[in-house]
Design a protein around this motif. Structure first.
Motif, PDB file in Angstrom:
ATOM      1  N   LEU A  11       0.822  -1.202   0.000  1.00 13.28           N
ATOM      2  CA  LEU A  11       0.000   0.000   0.000  1.00 13.28           C
ATOM      3  C   LEU A  11       0.862   1.260   0.000  1.00 13.28           C
ATOM      4  O   LEU A  11       0.515   2.260  -0.647  1.00 13.28           O
ATOM      5  CB  LEU A  11      -0.931   0.002   1.215  1.00 13.28           C
ATOM      6  CG  LEU A  11      -2.105  -0.977   1.182  1.00 13.28           C
ATOM      7  CD1 LEU A  11      -2.930  -0.854   2.455  1.00 13.28           C
ATOM      8  CD2 LEU A  11      -2.981  -0.742  -0.043  1.00 13.28           C
ATOM      9  N   LEU A  36      -6.421  -2.361  -2.648  1.00 15.22           N
ATOM     10  CA  LEU A  36      -7.302  -2.451  -1.485  1.00 15.22           C
ATOM     11  C   LEU A  36      -8.183  -3.697  -1.559  1.00 15.22           C
ATOM     12  O   LEU A  36      -8.423  -4.366  -0.554  1.00 15.22           O
ATOM     13  CB  LEU A  36      -8.164  -1.196  -1.377  1.00 15.22           C
ATOM     14  CG  LEU A  36      -7.417   0.101  -1.035  1.00 15.22           C
ATOM     15  CD1 LEU A  36      -8.360   1.300  -1.113  1.00 15.22           C
ATOM     16  CD2 LEU A  36      -6.793   0.006   0.356  1.00 15.22           C
ATOM     17  N   THR A  39      -6.520  -6.764  -0.315  1.00 14.31           N
ATOM     18  CA  THR A  39      -6.407  -6.950   1.140  1.00 14.31           C
ATOM     19  C   THR A  39      -7.660  -7.590   1.724  1.00 14.31           C
ATOM     20  O   THR A  39      -7.709  -7.864   2.926  1.00 14.31           O
ATOM     21  CB  THR A  39      -6.164  -5.611   1.842  1.00 14.31           C
ATOM     22  OG1 THR A  39      -7.325  -4.775   1.713  1.00 14.31           O
ATOM     23  CG2 THR A  39      -4.947  -4.895   1.261  1.00 14.31           C
ATOM     24  N   THR A  49     -12.693   4.251   0.570  1.00 12.97           N
ATOM     25  CA  THR A  49     -11.378   4.387   1.202  1.00 12.97           C
ATOM     26  C   THR A  49     -10.374   4.942   0.202  1.00 12.97           C
ATOM     27  O   THR A  49      -9.560   5.817   0.531  1.00 12.97           O
ATOM     28  CB  THR A  49     -10.893   3.026   1.725  1.00 12.97           C
ATOM     29  OG1 THR A  49     -11.822   2.539   2.691  1.00 12.97           O
ATOM     30  CG2 THR A  49      -9.514   3.138   2.359  1.00 12.97           C
ATOM     31  N   ASP A 204     -12.231   2.702   5.643  1.00 14.36           N
ATOM     32  CA  ASP A 204     -11.223   1.976   6.418  1.00 14.36           C
ATOM     33  C   ASP A 204     -10.111   2.971   6.751  1.00 14.36           C
ATOM     34  O   ASP A 204      -9.223   3.251   5.939  1.00 14.36           O
ATOM     35  CB  ASP A 204     -10.668   0.801   5.598  1.00 14.36           C
ATOM     36  CG  ASP A 204      -9.725  -0.076   6.415  1.00 14.36           C
ATOM     37  OD1 ASP A 204      -8.906   0.470   7.180  1.00 14.36           O
ATOM     38  OD2 ASP A 204      -9.789  -1.310   6.275  1.00 14.36           O
ATOM     39  N   ALA A 207      -6.244   1.997   6.543  1.00 15.15           N
ATOM     40  CA  ALA A 207      -5.692   2.051   5.190  1.00 15.15           C
ATOM     41  C   ALA A 207      -5.482   3.500   4.747  1.00 15.15           C
ATOM     42  O   ALA A 207      -4.489   3.823   4.089  1.00 15.15           O
ATOM     43  CB  ALA A 207      -6.624   1.332   4.219  1.00 15.15           C
ATOM     44  N   THR A 210      -2.372   4.915   6.197  1.00 12.12           N
ATOM     45  CA  THR A 210      -1.199   4.337   5.545  1.00 12.12           C
ATOM     46  C   THR A 210      -0.926   4.993   4.195  1.00 12.12           C
ATOM     47  O   THR A 210       0.228   5.258   3.834  1.00 12.12           O
ATOM     48  CB  THR A 210      -1.404   2.821   5.338  1.00 12.12           C
ATOM     49  OG1 THR A 210      -1.625   2.193   6.600  1.00 12.12           O
ATOM     50  CG2 THR A 210      -0.187   2.195   4.665  1.00 12.12           C
TER      51      THR A 210
END
Length: 252
Positions: A11, A36, A39, A49, A204, A207, A210
């Motif tokens: 990511l 994404l 995951t 997201t 999310d 995420a 990140t």
């Protein structure tokens, strides 16, 4: 545990690349969306997201290209209003309509943007607007940005590609300045989706946290790179990315 670290590293890398690609040509968000999904996120969660995480990347791009935004206040004002209004409508549509309604036209929109970019100069000659001369087609420009921003608020993937295609046809200016305006309009649309999705959508946030730092860095680096690329190279880079995105969406 090891697989979680691999996903995290993936990511981070994808976020940086997407921020840079969005600043240079657009379409970077389609790198993040499948990452994404990989995951294990449901498509709706991955979509919102991705949209939230992409927003800060436009901050870096807009800052690095801000010097190229001056000189056309009417163009900037009307396109900014259209981008904000369209993004709000797109976000609302995502929450109230089934995904099949809008997703069906996404490949066609992105494919059309590739055609517009590939034949940009030819179209301008047909419209009797030589490169770098003549007034903007402000009504068509504003309408185009409005509908592109509805699309961006709903799905977001390849929004920048569609924006730059519309700008290239409706505005008489250098690719460098058009690219800067594209980054600014992307920033506005992303700011709207960030607020709306944060309030009503299943984001999310792990995420997002990140991806945000890397998309910002990638957007800043890509914005600097875009200022140094020749106009023809930049245009055809957009064409290649748009065509690839359209094929991806058809096959997905």
């Amino acid at each position: 545990m090891f697989s979680e670290w691999i996903e995290l590293l993936g990511l981070i890398v994808v976020g940086f690349l997407s921020g840079g690609i969005n600043a240079v040509a657009g379409g970077g968000s389609l790198l993040v969306f499948p990452a994404l999904l990989a995951t294990g996120m449901p498509p709706l969660v991955a979509n919102v997201t991705n949209s939230v995480a992409q927003g800060p990347g436009f901050v870096g791009a807009a800052i690095s290209q801000r010097a190229d935004l001056g000189g056309a206040p009417q163009r900037l004002r009307w396109t900014s209003i259209a981008a904000a209004a369209g993004a709000v409508i797109g976000c609302v549509l995502l929450m109230v309509l089934p995904g099949s309604v809008f997703d069906a036209v996404v490949p066609a929109l992105v494919g059309l943007s590739a055609v517009l970019m590939a034949f940009q100069n030819t179209i301008k000659r047909w419209l009797r607007h030589p490169e770098g001369g003549g007034p903007d087609r402000l009504v068509a420009l504003t309408a185009g940005i409005f509908f592109a921003s509805i699309y961006g608020g709903y799905f977001g993937g390849a929004r920048s590609v569609i924006l730059i295609a519309i700008l290239a046809v409706a505005v008489n200016d250098s690719m460098r300045r058009l690219n800067a305006l594209k980054s600014w309009l992307g920033l506005i649309g992303s700011a709207v989706t960030f607020v709306v999705y944060a309030l009503i959508a299943p984001v999310d946030w792990v995420a997002v946290l990140t991806l945000v730092p890397t998309t910002v860095l990638g957007g800043y680096a890509g914005g600097k790179l875009a200022q140094r690329l020749p106009a023809t190279l930049l245009r055809y880079l957009v064409v290649v990315i748009a065509a690839g995105v359209a094929v991806y969406l058809v096959l997905d």
